[in-house]
Scaffold this motif. Structure first.
Motif, PDB file in Angstrom:
ATOM      1  N   GLU A 274      50.126  46.544  44.495  1.00  0.00           N
ATOM      2  CA  GLU A 274      50.074  46.396  43.040  1.00  0.00           C
ATOM      3  C   GLU A 274      48.850  45.579  42.610  1.00  0.00           C
ATOM      4  OE1 GLU A 274      51.929  47.927  40.755  1.00  0.00           O
ATOM      5  OE2 GLU A 274      52.892  48.945  42.449  1.00  0.00           O
ATOM      6  N   GLN A 275      48.540  44.524  43.365  1.00  0.00           N
ATOM      7  CA  GLN A 275      47.382  43.692  43.046  1.00  0.00           C
ATOM      8  C   GLN A 275      46.084  44.495  43.214  1.00  0.00           C
ATOM      9  OE1 GLN A 275      46.852  40.177  45.514  1.00  0.00           O
ATOM     10  NE2 GLN A 275      46.175  39.030  43.724  1.00  0.00           N
ATOM     11  N   MET A 276      46.012  45.300  44.260  1.00  0.00           N
ATOM     12  CA  MET A 276      44.822  46.128  44.472  1.00  0.00           C
ATOM     13  C   MET A 276      44.652  47.141  43.340  1.00  0.00           C
ATOM     14  SD  MET A 276      44.864  46.735  48.600  1.00  0.00           S
ATOM     15  CE  MET A 276      43.642  48.000  48.516  1.00  0.00           C
ATOM     16  N   ARG A 277      45.758  47.714  42.863  1.00  0.00           N
ATOM     17  CA  ARG A 277      45.683  48.646  41.738  1.00  0.00           C
ATOM     18  C   ARG A 277      45.170  47.948  40.485  1.00  0.00           C
ATOM     19  NH1 ARG A 277      51.413  51.293  43.129  1.00  0.00           N
ATOM     20  NH2 ARG A 277      50.686  52.848  44.620  1.00  0.00           N
ATOM     21  N   GLN A 278      45.649  46.729  40.279  1.00  0.00           N
ATOM     22  CA  GLN A 278      45.209  45.965  39.120  1.00  0.00           C
ATOM     23  C   GLN A 278      43.710  45.659  39.211  1.00  0.00           C
ATOM     24  OE1 GLN A 278      46.799  45.292  36.339  1.00  0.00           O
ATOM     25  NE2 GLN A 278      45.110  44.133  35.484  1.00  0.00           N
ATOM     26  N   TRP A 279      43.244  45.258  40.397  1.00  0.00           N
ATOM     27  CA  TRP A 279      41.820  44.974  40.588  1.00  0.00           C
ATOM     28  C   TRP A 279      40.973  46.225  40.353  1.00  0.00           C
ATOM     29  CZ3 TRP A 279      42.552  42.009  45.830  1.00  0.00           C
ATOM     30  CH2 TRP A 279      43.012  40.720  45.555  1.00  0.00           C
ATOM     31  N   LYS A 280      41.446  47.361  40.847  1.00  0.00           N
ATOM     32  CA  LYS A 280      40.707  48.612  40.660  1.00  0.00           C
ATOM     33  C   LYS A 280      40.614  48.948  39.174  1.00  0.00           C
ATOM     34  CE  LYS A 280      40.319  53.230  42.530  1.00  0.00           C
ATOM     35  NZ  LYS A 280      40.786  54.179  43.515  1.00  0.00           N
ATOM     36  N   LYS A 281      41.707  48.741  38.457  1.00  0.00           N
ATOM     37  CA  LYS A 281      41.727  48.991  37.012  1.00  0.00           C
ATOM     38  C   LYS A 281      40.728  48.069  36.297  1.00  0.00           C
ATOM     39  CE  LYS A 281      44.992  48.969  33.154  1.00  0.00           C
ATOM     40  NZ  LYS A 281      46.367  48.669  32.763  1.00  0.00           N
ATOM     41  N   GLU A 282      40.723  46.792  36.697  1.00  0.00           N
ATOM     42  CA  GLU A 282      39.809  45.828  36.084  1.00  0.00           C
ATOM     43  C   GLU A 282      38.360  46.136  36.441  1.00  0.00           C
ATOM     44  OE1 GLU A 282      41.204  42.009  37.362  1.00  0.00           O
ATOM     45  OE2 GLU A 282      43.032  42.148  36.165  1.00  0.00           O
ATOM     46  N   SER A 283      38.119  46.554  37.679  1.00  0.00           N
ATOM     47  CA  SER A 283      36.737  46.826  38.098  1.00  0.00           C
ATOM     48  C   SER A 283      36.163  48.043  37.389  1.00  0.00           C
ATOM     49  CB  SER A 283      36.652  47.008  39.610  1.00  0.00           C
ATOM     50  OG  SER A 283      37.233  48.234  40.002  1.00  0.00           O
ATOM     51  N   ALA A 284      37.021  48.959  36.965  1.00  0.00           N
ATOM     52  CA  ALA A 284      36.549  50.139  36.235  1.00  0.00           C
ATOM     53  C   ALA A 284      35.966  49.747  34.877  1.00  0.00           C
ATOM     54  CB  ALA A 284      37.689  51.133  36.058  1.00  0.00           C
ATOM     55  N   GLN A 285      36.324  48.579  34.383  1.00  0.00           N
ATOM     56  CA  GLN A 285      35.846  48.128  33.076  1.00  0.00           C
ATOM     57  C   GLN A 285      34.538  47.336  33.171  1.00  0.00           C
ATOM     58  OE1 GLN A 285      39.177  45.980  31.485  1.00  0.00           O
ATOM     59  NE2 GLN A 285      40.441  47.804  31.273  1.00  0.00           N
TER      60      GLN A 285
END
Length: 107
Positions: free
Chosen positions: A74-85
């Protein structure tokens, strides 16, 4: 599973194996453990176990726990979402600074 379901599991074992005696002490020990498990899957495992074995199961032989969430995934998914921005030029600047740091360390 709740307490009623845990009692149902113990009653089912007693019905399947008439020589299995449920004592207060057994209930006190097994109930907290059973309450942590998944009722439906425990019954499935108990059914399969009973079809293959003439003796009562140990708790570990019928144990089935509910799936747990993977906090790291879940944390990795959140980081990926944030990095896309993050803008691409910011990423490139960071990469250049990191490359410079590594080159300085390797000398």
């Amino acid at each position: 599973m709740n307490a009623n379901q845990a009692f149902d599991v113990l009653d089912t074992i007693a019905e399947l194996y008439p020589k299995y005696v449920i004592t207060k002490r057994k209930v006190d020990i097994l109930l907290p453990q059973l309450k942590q498990m998944d009722y439906t899957n425990v019954l499935k495992k108990l059914s399969a176990y009973a079809a293959a074995h003439p003796y009562p199961p140990t708790l570990s032989e019928i144990a089935a726990y509910p799936p747990t969430t993977n906090i790291y995934l879940e944390q990795m998914r959140q980081w990926k979402k944030e990095s896309a921005q993050v803008p691409e030029e910011t990423k490139q600047q960071f990469k250049q600074q990191l490359d410079t740091l590594f080159k300085g360390m390797s000398q």
